[in-house]
Enzyme design. Structure first.
Site, short mmCIF file in Angstrom:
data_model
loop_
_atom_site.label_atom_id
_atom_site.label_comp_id
_atom_site.label_asym_id
_atom_site.label_seq_id
_atom_site.Cartn_x
_atom_site.Cartn_y
_atom_site.Cartn_z
N ASP A 137 1.80 26.30 31.18
CA ASP A 137 0.51 25.60 31.04
C ASP A 137 -0.58 26.26 31.90
O ASP A 137 -1.37 27.04 31.39
CB ASP A 137 0.67 24.11 31.36
N ASP A 138 -0.60 25.91 33.18
CA ASP A 138 -1.59 26.47 34.12
C ASP A 138 -0.85 26.88 35.40
O ASP A 138 -0.93 26.19 36.42
CB ASP A 138 -2.65 25.41 34.43
N GLU A 140 -0.11 14.20 25.61
CA GLU A 140 0.12 14.56 27.01
C GLU A 140 -0.21 13.32 27.86
O GLU A 140 0.66 12.78 28.53
CB GLU A 140 -0.77 15.74 27.41
N HIS A 164 2.51 28.27 25.57
CA HIS A 164 1.49 27.32 26.05
C HIS A 164 1.03 27.78 27.43
O HIS A 164 1.65 27.49 28.44
CB HIS A 164 2.09 25.91 26.10
N HIS A 188 -2.83 28.57 29.47
CA HIS A 188 -4.30 28.69 29.49
C HIS A 188 -4.64 29.84 30.42
O HIS A 188 -4.27 29.80 31.60
CB HIS A 188 -4.93 27.40 30.01
N HIS A 234 -3.34 20.19 21.68
CA HIS A 234 -2.71 19.33 22.68
C HIS A 234 -2.71 17.92 22.12
O HIS A 234 -3.75 17.44 21.62
CB HIS A 234 -3.52 19.31 23.98
#
Ligand code: ADE
Ligand code: ZN
Length: 335
Positions: A275-276, A197, A14, A16, A194
């Site tokens: 994630d980020d 969340e 996961h 981005h 997703h």
């Protein structure tokens, strides 16, 4: 424990790519393209990265992605992330990218996919990190626009493994994308999304039953519904959990209260991801290290998390087995 985690072979499921855009590289690319960004220094950027919720973050994230213009920009962004993978013993990664963030600004789909996929090919060769791509639809846009993206992707189908769904969750349920997911699966893309969340457990049900997803990104709020938890276990579907993202976006107030261990104890298949990472304060190893400390995870539990990351990847069985064997050898000599 820190050393054990750093050397642990793992996969990231996961991530981005636009969320891996570190301030230093953002400045460099903005300058190269003569685009102004509303920050004068790395310190100012870091000050802006204080979020109250998902939308707060997304506004800044789309603004940052707005400096990416050429194929070289997408290549540099992706290769820079893959170098960090190599340094962290991330042996395989499944990278999400948001074509609409770029095509909406007039950047060709081809520019985005060629830059990203060329970096992936070079990293496989030079860094020994394998990767697959997940093309994510932006859920705040319409299904019609997602269809347009699906169409644009078809000439590059061999470079894309899966489709995902990201951006503003609340008010944009999975059911909104029923038809485009059906069409995407017909084209051979594996569906993930997703869900849960910020959105309710109901959205996780929809992602499973209406979109037919094979993996849940986040999924935290599934815990509110015991029947749903049992269904996820029964279907053998994994959750790609992102601890530092959850605290940065205030989905969880404190890592000590993170449900990751509870999820594992319930029998859910959980993985740890960043994630980020450029926005949430840490790459994947920092996520492992901080959640290990907060929840006092054992080496056996860390091994299970890494094992899940390969087991629930989208790789073929032969590749999965190679990585699982490598991991098992590591665990048996370091436990
Ligand atoms: N896009 C990038 N990061 C995201 C996240 N954590 N949730 C939804 N959309 C995203
Ligand atoms: Zn995400």
């Amino acid at each position: 424990m820190k050393k054990f985690i750093e050397n642990l072979p793992k996969a990231e499921l996961h991530l981005h790519i636009e969320g891996s855009f570190e301030p230093e590289l953002m400045f460099k690319i903005a300058q190269r393209n003569q685009i102004s960004i509303p920050y004068k220094s790395v310190e100012e950027i870091e000050e802006a990265y204080k979020f109250n919720c998902l939308q707060d973050f997304l506004d800044i994230y789309y603004q940052g992605a707005g400096v990416l213009t050429t194929e070289q920009d997408f290549y540099d962004l992706t290769y820079s992330y893959l170098q960090k993978c190599a340094q962290q013993n991330v042996r395989h990664t499944e990278i999400m990218f948001d074509p609409q963030t770029h095509t909406e600004r007039g950047i060709a789909f081809e520019t985005v996919i060629n830059g990203i996929s060329k970096a992936c090919e070079d990293a496989e060769e030079n860094l020994k990190v394998s990767s697959l791509l997940i093309m994510s639809y932006l859920r705040h846009l319409s299904e019609k626009e997602a269809f347009k993206t699906l169409e644009q992707s078809l000439p590059f189908k061999d470079k894309i493994a899966a489709v995902g769904l990201d951006s503003s969750e609340k008010g944009n349920p999975p059911s909104k994308f029923k038809n485009v997911y059906e069409a995407s699966v017909k084209e051979g893309y594996i569906p993930v999304a997703h869900a849960g969340e910020e959105g309710p457990a109901q959205y996780v049900w929809e992602a499973l039953d209406i979109l037919g997803i094979k993996r849940i990104d986040h999924g935290n709020n599934a815990l509110d519904d015991e029947t749903l938890v049992n269904e996820i276990i029964k279907r053998d579907i994994a959750l790609t959990v992102c601890p530092l993202s959850n605290t940065a976006l205030q989905v969880i107030d404190d890592l000590h209260n993170h449900p990751l261990k509870k999820m594992m104890d319930l029998g859910l298949k959980v993985t740890v991801n960043s994630d980020d990472p450029a926005y949430f304060g840490g790459q994947v190893n920092k996520n492992y290290i901080e959640i290990q400390q907060a929840l006092n995870l054992s080496k056996a539990e860390l091994y299970q998390l890494a094992k899940n990351s390969f087991q629930y990847s989208l790789l073929n069985d032969t590749k999965k087995q190679q990585y699982l064997t490598e991991l098992e050898v590591y665990y048996n000599t370091n436990k």
